[in-house]
Design a protein around this motif. Structure first.
Motif, PDB file in Angstrom:
ATOM      1  N   CYS A   6       0.826  -1.207   0.000  1.00  0.00           N
ATOM      2  CA  CYS A   6       0.000   0.000   0.000  1.00  0.00           C
ATOM      3  C   CYS A   6       0.860   1.256   0.000  1.00  0.00           C
ATOM      4  O   CYS A   6       0.557   2.227  -0.698  1.00  0.00           O
ATOM      5  N   CYS A  42      -0.821   8.117  12.732  1.00  0.00           N
ATOM      6  CA  CYS A  42      -1.665   6.945  13.004  1.00  0.00           C
ATOM      7  C   CYS A  42      -1.321   6.317  14.348  1.00  0.00           C
ATOM      8  O   CYS A  42      -2.211   5.914  15.109  1.00  0.00           O
ATOM      9  N   ARG A  47      -4.656   4.552  15.087  1.00  0.00           N
ATOM     10  CA  ARG A  47      -5.210   4.121  13.807  1.00  0.00           C
ATOM     11  C   ARG A  47      -4.261   3.149  13.116  1.00  0.00           C
ATOM     12  O   ARG A  47      -3.052   3.180  13.344  1.00  0.00           O
ATOM     13  N   ASP A  48      -4.812   2.348  12.249  1.00  0.00           N
ATOM     14  CA  ASP A  48      -4.036   1.403  11.450  1.00  0.00           C
ATOM     15  C   ASP A  48      -3.512   2.131  10.215  1.00  0.00           C
ATOM     16  O   ASP A  48      -4.294   2.598   9.377  1.00  0.00           O
ATOM     17  N   GLU A  50      -2.006   1.059   7.601  1.00  0.00           N
ATOM     18  CA  GLU A  50      -2.327   0.398   6.334  1.00  0.00           C
ATOM     19  C   GLU A  50      -3.771   0.684   5.923  1.00  0.00           C
ATOM     20  O   GLU A  50      -4.068   0.865   4.739  1.00  0.00           O
ATOM     21  N   GLU A  51      -4.670   0.760   6.876  1.00  0.00           N
ATOM     22  CA  GLU A  51      -6.057   1.109   6.565  1.00  0.00           C
ATOM     23  C   GLU A  51      -6.132   2.543   6.053  1.00  0.00           C
ATOM     24  O   GLU A  51      -6.877   2.835   5.109  1.00  0.00           O
ATOM     25  N   ARG A  53      -3.826   4.120   4.442  1.00  0.00           N
ATOM     26  CA  ARG A  53      -3.311   4.099   3.062  1.00  0.00           C
ATOM     27  C   ARG A  53      -4.350   3.529   2.101  1.00  0.00           C
ATOM     28  O   ARG A  53      -4.525   4.042   0.986  1.00  0.00           O
ATOM     29  N   ARG A  54      -5.043   2.492   2.521  1.00  0.00           N
ATOM     30  CA  ARG A  54      -6.084   1.929   1.641  1.00  0.00           C
ATOM     31  C   ARG A  54      -7.183   2.950   1.400  1.00  0.00           C
ATOM     32  O   ARG A  54      -7.716   3.047   0.282  1.00  0.00           O
ATOM     33  N   GLN A  55      -7.528   3.727   2.420  1.00  0.00           N
ATOM     34  CA  GLN A  55      -8.562   4.745   2.246  1.00  0.00           C
ATOM     35  C   GLN A  55      -8.097   5.832   1.280  1.00  0.00           C
ATOM     36  O   GLN A  55      -8.892   6.359   0.489  1.00  0.00           O
ATOM     37  N   ASP A  58      -8.444   4.319  -2.134  1.00  0.00           N
ATOM     38  CA  ASP A  58      -9.853   4.130  -2.496  1.00  0.00           C
ATOM     39  C   ASP A  58     -10.588   5.450  -2.687  1.00  0.00           C
ATOM     40  O   ASP A  58     -11.795   5.456  -2.942  1.00  0.00           O
TER      41      ASP A  58
END
Length: 210
Positions: A6, A42, A47-48, A50-51, A53-55, A58
């Motif tokens: 990511c 994060c 916060r995560d 990697e999540e 980064r995915r957001q 997306d």
């Protein structure tokens, strides 16, 4: 440290949007003083990363404002604040776009927001984005019909410039590369003050530019 998939994709997307311009020592110093690494933000907020980064990938959160020369994804400390105000990342787009009377304008500003290139504001939010646009338009209009011998005109112009100055940071040298030329601070603040020095005594003048 091994770069995650990511993180590598975020870096690729960033360079796709901004071009591949090297960060100098001055750039790194500027960015480090005003932004924070995504991983640090994060960790501090539980916060995560990697999540997050995915957001970004997306289209739910904006890309980093900068990639520091060591590869750190540099983001504003309030990166997650707008999503929280909107009720979550999935609701952020609708909340954001609704701040513009014309949905097409709101959608265009949303895409600009997602790019991470709104490094031109201390606080990135619909109200500051709209106000910056209003101020730069008013300053540009005033410069199109200058009346430097009018104290009221000069005072009103400087009031607009001062308000824009309060909204905008200094910018990094890197920004003039990725934006392909002068920044709004260069053209609407510094150049205006150099061309039309502030009068010794001036009144804001209200409608003097109209």
């Amino acid at each position: 440290m091994r770069t995650s998939t990511c993180a590598a994709e975020v870096a690729r997307r960033f360079r796709e949007v901004n071009g591949d311009h090297p960060m100098t020592v001055a750039d790194d110093a500027y960015v480090s003083a005003r932004f924070t690494p995504l991983e640090v933000l994060c960790a501090e907020s539980g916060r995560d990363v990697e999540e997050a980064r995915r957001q970004m990938l997306d289209g739910l959160l904006p890309l980093p404002g900068y990639l520091r020369s060591d590869g750190a994804e540099m983001v504003p400390r309030d990166l997650f604040d707008l999503a929280a105000r909107a009720g979550g990342p999935e609701r952020l787009r609708g909340w954001f776009v609704a701040h513009w009377p014309d949905p097409a304008d709101g959608a265009a500003e949303w895409e600009a927001y997602l790019s991470g290139r709104y490094v031109c504001l201390h606080r990135v939010a619909p109200d500051t984005i709209r106000r910056k646009d209003e101020l730069t338009a008013a300053i540009t209009d005033a410069l199109g019909a200058p009346r430097p011998d009018s104290p009221l005109w000069a005072a009103a112009l400087h009031a607009l410039v001062d308000e824009l100055d309060a909204l905008e940071p200094e910018f990094a040298p890197y920004d003039r590369l990725r934006f392909g030329g002068p920044t709004s601070r260069d053209t609407c603040i510094d150049a205006v003050r150099n061309r039309f020095p502030r009068p010794a005594e001036a009144s804001p003048g209200g409608d003097a530019l109209s």
